[in-house]
Design a protein around this motif. Sequence first.
Motif, PDB file in Angstrom:
ATOM      1  N   GLU A 104      45.268  38.106  43.750  1.00 45.58           N
ATOM      2  CA  GLU A 104      45.557  38.518  45.126  1.00 45.58           C
ATOM      3  C   GLU A 104      46.217  39.892  45.169  1.00 45.58           C
ATOM      4  OE1 GLU A 104      48.816  36.603  47.635  1.00 45.58           O
ATOM      5  OE2 GLU A 104      46.975  35.757  48.471  1.00 45.58           O
TER       6      GLU A 104
ATOM      7  N   ARG B 175      46.459  33.705  43.513  1.00 46.50           N
ATOM      8  CA  ARG B 175      46.482  32.711  44.595  1.00 46.50           C
ATOM      9  C   ARG B 175      45.795  31.446  44.090  1.00 46.50           C
ATOM     10  NH1 ARG B 175      42.652  34.148  48.290  1.00 46.50           N
ATOM     11  NH2 ARG B 175      43.735  36.105  48.606  1.00 46.50           N
TER      12      ARG B 175
ATOM     13  N   ASP C 186      51.652  30.663  44.569  1.00 47.98           N
ATOM     14  CA  ASP C 186      51.026  31.717  43.777  1.00 47.98           C
ATOM     15  C   ASP C 186      51.640  31.732  42.385  1.00 47.98           C
ATOM     16  OD1 ASP C 186      49.591  32.426  46.022  1.00 47.98           O
ATOM     17  OD2 ASP C 186      50.750  34.234  46.452  1.00 47.98           O
TER      18      ASP C 186
END
Length: 166
Positions: free
Chosen positions: A118, A131, A137
């Motif tokens: 991400e 992600r 995360d």
Amino acid sequence: MQLVVGRIGRPHGVRGDVTVEVRTDDPELRFAVGTPVATDPADRGPLVVTGRRWHKGVLLLTFGGVTDRDAAEELRGTMLVIDSSEVTPSDDPDEFHDHQLIGLAVETVSGEPVGEVEDVLHHGQDLLVVRRKGQDDALIPFVRALVPEVDVEAGRLVVDPPEGLL
């Protein structure tokens, strides 16, 4: 895609100079006097560099039309950006630009899907922000021992995480 090459920090002095957190390996090219620089948010620019100097290891820039400390303060936090098409690809097969990594599918060495890159953070050590579906995360240090394979063409990278990292 836009790439961040700098972030405007606090004003320096009273004549409109600003400090810049450099996020490019070629600040002399990106911030050459006379160069227009796009901004994020876009309505703050483009800004034209009218002065550049280093002071105690910090890049100071002056932009056209920014003539006092108050105007410089209004620019604080503005990202200085370029189009990714302006970046020359590296000859080093182990060097990647952030925009090449963002969006890659992440899987373990055993082929188990992990998620998608991400973001890439640069805080002393490069960290991949991955992600994951239904989970927080993951932050994975971007070092060969933990990321043994990056295949930009195939759209994936392989991680070999130690126990507990994911």
